[in-house]
Enzyme design. Structure first.
Site, PDB file in Angstrom:
ATOM      1  CD  GLU A 250      68.935  -0.475  37.313  1.00 11.79           C
ATOM      2  OE1 GLU A 250      69.273  -0.713  36.137  1.00 11.79           O
ATOM      3  OE2 GLU A 250      67.783  -0.139  37.613  1.00 11.79           O
TER       4      GLU A 250
ATOM      5  CG  ASP B  70      63.825  -1.222  37.683  1.00 13.79           C
ATOM      6  OD1 ASP B  70      64.633  -0.608  36.985  1.00 13.79           O
ATOM      7  OD2 ASP B  70      63.922  -1.288  38.926  1.00 13.79           O
TER       8      ASP B  70
END
Length: 329
Positions: A66, A250
């Site tokens: 991430e 996302d």
């Protein structure tokens, strides 16, 4: 004469039906080809300008990545979710661990004007999260927003004033208990800006600083928030501009031209939108049709090279990867 007319009519009908047959056959073959993909592209997005990314680096035994962000010296930072650590990757692809924490996962990253690294950390299973700060060397840990605040920070981005926007990942598809918060430059108390979101995820700011782009993970929506000041939106200029098909939007980023990039988690691709929120391009990752590299979470834009670096993980071989692509024009 009449017989000749009937013969010509019959020939014309044969040609028409033959064309229709081959057209339908071609359509069926094309349809079956698309359906054979484990990550089919929705019909409404199949004709978008398409760019294919290439692999830049594999991260063996890293299960989830991430928050990639470039430092001023060109090094790339990203979060290793399973390892609860921040990795630093040089231009020569040398990997080192900058920071490690045992008790909570590390997610979205941002770098302030002084070079300090801001971390959105969260533990979904234990329903806790915090905002952390490190110096450039990965030391001098500070807690900007404690666990006691009750947020699940997912992503972070700075505005021009030095304030920090935070996406709160709480809730689910039928429980919109998350939202967007703003931590002022003096770093005192976070203020709610845009509440009632179902797992607020990606967050980015337009180049002019007037618009905040937000993805709602659990309800598949891209929002444009037009601001009157850092903590207030203008109702008539705040919209749900796009509804995604399939799971799930996302993290998001904006480029110098104001285009918006949204990583599609579970589909191995990135969708690209104009400053008005119109989808015009997509970036596809290799082997997505076979089910590889589908857990696309985020990306970082290198404005100097006009390249985008996309991070994803692969459920089939349990590795994570970074892919590189030119930015669609």
């Amino acid at each position: 004469m009449l017989a000749c007319i009937f013969k010509l009519f019959g020939l014309a009908c044969t040609l028409v039906f033959s064309c229709l047959f081959f057209e339908q056959k071609g359509y069926a073959e094309n349809y079956l080809k698309k359906e054979s993909s484990l990550a089919p592209i929705p019909a409404s997005e199949q004709n978008l300008q398409t760019v294919f990314a290439e692999e830049w680096l594999t991260l063996p035994d890293v299960h989830g990545v991430e928050g990639p962000v470039f430092e001023q010296d060109g090094k790339l930072l990203l979060s290793d979710l399973s390892g609860k650590r921040i990795l630093r990757i040089s231009k020569n692809k040398e990997i080192s661990t900058l920071f490690h924490r045992n008790d909570i996962s590390l997610g979205g990253l941002a770098i302030d004007q002084t070079g300090h690294i801001i971390i959105a950390s969260l533990d979904i299973a234990q329903n806790k999260g915090a905002i952390l700060s490190l110096d450039h060397e990965g030391k001098n840990l500070k807690i900007l927003i404690p666990v006691s605040a009750g947020l699940l920070p997912n992503d972070v981005v700075f505005d021009r004033l030095g304030g920090l926007y935070i996406s709160d990942f709480r809730g689910n598809a039928t429980d919109p208990s998350g939202g967007i918060y703003y931590l002022p430059p003096e770093k005192k108390n976070a203020v709610s800006v845009f509440p009632h979101l179902a797992m607020a995820n990606g967050i980015a700011i337009s180049p002019n600083g007037k618009e905040v782009w937000v993805t709602e993970f659990a309800r598949n929506i891209l929002y444009r928030l037009t601001l009157s000041d850092p903590t207030h939106v203008i109702p008539l200029d705040t919209n749900a501009v796009y509804y995604f098909t399939g799971a799930a939007p996302d993290s998001t980023r904006t480029d110098k031209n104001g285009n918006i990039y949204v990583a599609i988690y579970g589909q191995g691709r990135v969708l690209v939108f104009s400053p008005q929120g119109i989808a015009f391009a997509q970036i596809l990752l290799p082997r997505r049709d076979e089910g590889h590299n589908l857990r696309t979470t985020s990306m970082a834009i290198n404005k100097e090279s006009n390249e985008i670096f996309i991070v994803t993980s692969d459920d089939k071989d349990n590795n994570s990867r970074i892919f590189k692509s030119k930015i669609p024009l």
